[in-house]
Design a protein around this motif. Structure first.
Motif, mmCIF file in Angstrom:
data_model
loop_
_atom_site.group_PDB
_atom_site.id
_atom_site.type_symbol
_atom_site.label_atom_id
_atom_site.label_comp_id
_atom_site.label_asym_id
_atom_site.label_seq_id
_atom_site.Cartn_x
_atom_site.Cartn_y
_atom_site.Cartn_z
ATOM 1 N N LEU A 180 -7.822 -12.302 14.801
ATOM 2 C CA LEU A 180 -9.041 -11.538 14.574
ATOM 3 C C LEU A 180 -8.922 -10.736 13.292
ATOM 4 O O LEU A 180 -7.828 -10.335 12.889
ATOM 5 C CB LEU A 180 -9.304 -10.600 15.749
ATOM 6 N N LEU A 181 -10.042 -10.477 12.662
ATOM 7 C CA LEU A 181 -10.058 -9.613 11.488
ATOM 8 C C LEU A 181 -9.943 -8.177 11.952
ATOM 9 O O LEU A 181 -10.612 -7.759 12.884
ATOM 10 C CB LEU A 181 -11.353 -9.799 10.702
ATOM 11 N N SER A 182 -9.104 -7.438 11.303
ATOM 12 C CA SER A 182 -8.898 -6.038 11.665
ATOM 13 C C SER A 182 -9.639 -5.133 10.704
ATOM 14 O O SER A 182 -9.791 -5.437 9.532
ATOM 15 C CB SER A 182 -7.419 -5.689 11.617
ATOM 16 N N THR A 183 -10.081 -4.008 11.219
ATOM 17 C CA THR A 183 -10.670 -2.991 10.363
ATOM 18 C C THR A 183 -9.680 -1.844 10.279
ATOM 19 O O THR A 183 -8.981 -1.539 11.233
ATOM 20 C CB THR A 183 -12.007 -2.480 10.924
ATOM 21 N N VAL A 184 -9.628 -1.222 9.135
ATOM 22 C CA VAL A 184 -8.703 -0.118 8.932
ATOM 23 C C VAL A 184 -9.522 1.135 8.671
ATOM 24 O O VAL A 184 -10.382 1.156 7.800
ATOM 25 C CB VAL A 184 -7.775 -0.391 7.727
ATOM 26 N N ALA A 185 -9.272 2.153 9.449
ATOM 27 C CA ALA A 185 -9.956 3.431 9.249
ATOM 28 C C ALA A 185 -9.061 4.313 8.395
ATOM 29 O O ALA A 185 -7.883 4.463 8.669
ATOM 30 C CB ALA A 185 -10.236 4.095 10.589
ATOM 31 N N VAL A 186 -9.641 4.874 7.373
ATOM 32 C CA VAL A 186 -8.897 5.759 6.492
ATOM 33 C C VAL A 186 -9.596 7.107 6.510
ATOM 34 O O VAL A 186 -10.779 7.203 6.199
ATOM 35 C CB VAL A 186 -8.843 5.202 5.055
ATOM 36 N N GLY A 187 -8.874 8.125 6.894
ATOM 37 C CA GLY A 187 -9.454 9.465 6.943
ATOM 38 C C GLY A 187 -9.196 10.204 5.647
ATOM 39 O O GLY A 187 -8.334 9.860 4.866
ATOM 40 N N GLY A 188 -10.004 11.204 5.411
ATOM 41 C CA GLY A 188 -9.806 11.993 4.217
ATOM 42 C C GLY A 188 -11.010 12.881 3.984
ATOM 43 O O GLY A 188 -12.000 12.834 4.705
ATOM 44 N N THR A 189 -10.902 13.689 2.949
ATOM 45 C CA THR A 189 -11.988 14.606 2.648
ATOM 46 C C THR A 189 -12.522 14.413 1.243
ATOM 47 O O THR A 189 -13.221 15.272 0.728
ATOM 48 C CB THR A 189 -11.513 16.060 2.809
ATOM 49 N N ALA A 190 -12.196 13.316 0.593
ATOM 50 C CA ALA A 190 -12.672 13.072 -0.771
ATOM 51 C C ALA A 190 -14.182 12.914 -0.776
ATOM 52 O O ALA A 190 -14.768 12.291 0.101
ATOM 53 C CB ALA A 190 -12.014 11.820 -1.343
#
Length: 69
Positions: A40-50
């Motif tokens: 399956l294709l994975s999604t990556v969550a990236v957190g930040g405040t930019a």
């Protein structure tokens, strides 16, 4: 080591495997022993405040130059 998510076409089970990137495309049997699986294709969550980049003040491209009508 990266984790990859797979789904079994035979039983519908979704499972994850940790394996080297060099083996990411290798076939994977489901925990129930079925061989017909797909990665399956994975999604990556990236957190930040930019903040989002500011839009150009004038013209440029279709989204700011008035070329869309």
């Amino acid at each position: 080591m990266p984790r990859y998510e797979y789904r079994c076409r035979s039983c519908g089970d979704t499972f994850e495997l940790s394996r080297p990137m060099a083996e990411s495309a290798a076939p994977a049997a489901c925990p129930q022993g079925h061989e017909d699986t797909v990665k399956l294709l994975s999604t990556v969550a990236v957190g930040g405040t930019a903040a989002s980049p500011a839009a150009p003040a004038s013209g440029g491209g279709c989204c700011g130059g008035g070329c869309c009508g």
